[in-house]
Scaffold this motif. Structure first.
Motif, short mmCIF file in Angstrom:
data_model
loop_
_atom_site.label_atom_id
_atom_site.label_comp_id
_atom_site.label_asym_id
_atom_site.label_seq_id
_atom_site.Cartn_x
_atom_site.Cartn_y
_atom_site.Cartn_z
N ILE A 1 4.20 1.26 -9.31
CA ILE A 1 5.39 1.75 -8.63
C ILE A 1 6.35 0.58 -8.51
CG2 ILE A 1 4.23 3.59 -7.33
CD1 ILE A 1 4.27 1.74 -4.86
N ALA A 2 7.57 0.86 -8.10
CA ALA A 2 8.53 -0.19 -7.78
C ALA A 2 8.77 -0.14 -6.28
CB ALA A 2 9.83 0.04 -8.53
N VAL A 3 8.94 -1.30 -5.66
CA VAL A 3 9.17 -1.37 -4.22
C VAL A 3 10.35 -2.27 -3.91
CG1 VAL A 3 6.79 -0.85 -3.53
CG2 VAL A 3 7.45 -3.21 -3.94
N ASN B 1 10.73 0.67 0.66
CA ASN B 1 10.83 1.90 -0.14
C ASN B 1 9.92 1.80 -1.36
OD1 ASN B 1 12.89 3.16 1.42
ND2 ASN B 1 14.37 1.79 0.49
N ALA B 2 9.36 2.93 -1.74
CA ALA B 2 8.54 3.02 -2.96
C ALA B 2 9.27 3.95 -3.94
CB ALA B 2 7.16 3.59 -2.63
N TYR B 3 9.31 3.52 -5.20
CA TYR B 3 10.01 4.28 -6.24
C TYR B 3 9.09 4.53 -7.42
CZ TYR B 3 14.14 2.69 -3.69
OH TYR B 3 15.06 2.42 -2.72
N LEU B 4 9.33 5.64 -8.08
CA LEU B 4 8.66 5.96 -9.33
C LEU B 4 9.14 4.97 -10.40
CD1 LEU B 4 6.90 8.18 -10.73
CD2 LEU B 4 9.05 9.28 -11.34
N VAL B 5 8.26 4.58 -11.30
CA VAL B 5 8.64 3.77 -12.46
C VAL B 5 8.60 4.71 -13.65
CG1 VAL B 5 8.01 1.83 -13.95
CG2 VAL B 5 7.72 1.64 -11.47
N GLU B 6 9.74 4.87 -14.30
CA GLU B 6 9.82 5.81 -15.42
C GLU B 6 8.82 5.45 -16.51
OE1 GLU B 6 13.81 6.43 -16.81
OE2 GLU B 6 14.52 6.95 -14.80
N GLY B 7 8.07 6.47 -16.95
CA GLY B 7 7.07 6.29 -18.00
C GLY B 7 5.74 5.77 -17.50
N ARG B 8 5.58 5.57 -16.19
CA ARG B 8 4.32 5.06 -15.63
C ARG B 8 3.79 6.04 -14.59
NH1 ARG B 8 3.70 -0.69 -16.00
NH2 ARG B 8 1.58 -0.23 -15.33
N THR C 1 0.84 -1.20 0.00
CA THR C 1 0.00 0.00 0.00
C THR C 1 0.87 1.25 0.00
OG1 THR C 1 -1.71 -1.17 1.23
CG2 THR C 1 -1.82 1.23 1.26
N HIS C 2 0.55 2.16 -0.92
CA HIS C 2 1.25 3.45 -0.98
C HIS C 2 0.22 4.51 -1.34
CE1 HIS C 2 3.78 6.62 -2.88
NE2 HIS C 2 4.49 6.38 -1.80
N GLY D 1 8.87 7.53 -1.42
CA GLY D 1 8.61 7.49 0.01
C GLY D 1 8.60 6.05 0.50
N THR D 2 7.73 5.80 1.45
CA THR D 2 7.65 4.48 2.07
C THR D 2 6.31 3.82 1.74
OG1 THR D 2 9.04 5.23 3.89
CG2 THR D 2 7.74 3.25 4.28
N ALA D 3 6.37 2.56 1.37
CA ALA D 3 5.16 1.77 1.13
C ALA D 3 4.97 0.84 2.33
CB ALA D 3 5.29 0.96 -0.15
#
Length: 107
Positions: A92-94, A79-86, A34-35, A55-57
């Motif tokens: 997201i990426a975690v 950790n939660a990361y942006l996925v380029e192009g999405r 969950t994010h 941020g944090t998921a």
């Protein structure tokens, strides 16, 4: 292995193998992350690029197989990361780091 990575590994394994109870399929919570009040599930897509940290998921506690206590997943964070192009509202990426992050998508 960090706690978050262990939890994600167990969650991914549970999703791949599926969760069942008494021969009937159980509603699975395994793998849910969950994010920003959105729930994401793991995907098999490996063709993605991790972007900046969002941020944090939260990894909610999951015990969708109550007859098998070894499968219960404790609550945790990663950790939660942006996925380029999405759009982060879709994927997201975690993970512990951008290198180890896995793609999760809204389902």
């Amino acid at each position: 292995m960090t706690t978050a990575r262990l939890v994600m590994t167990v969650a991914m394994l549970a999703v791949v193998l599926g969760c069942s109870s008494g021969g009937e399929a159980a509603d699975s919570c395994a793998g849910v992350v969950t994010h920003e009040n959105r729930d994401y599930l793991p995907t098999q897509d490996e063709g993605f690029t991790v972007g900046e940290r969002l941020g944090t998921a939260r990894i909610p506690e999951c015990d969708d197989t109550p007859n098998d206590p070894d499968v219960a997943i404790p609550e945790g964070t990663t950790n939660a990361y942006l996925v380029e192009g999405r759009d982060p509202a879709e994927a997201i990426a975690v993970g512990d780091s951008p290198v180890s992050a896995r793609l999760v998508e809204i389902r």
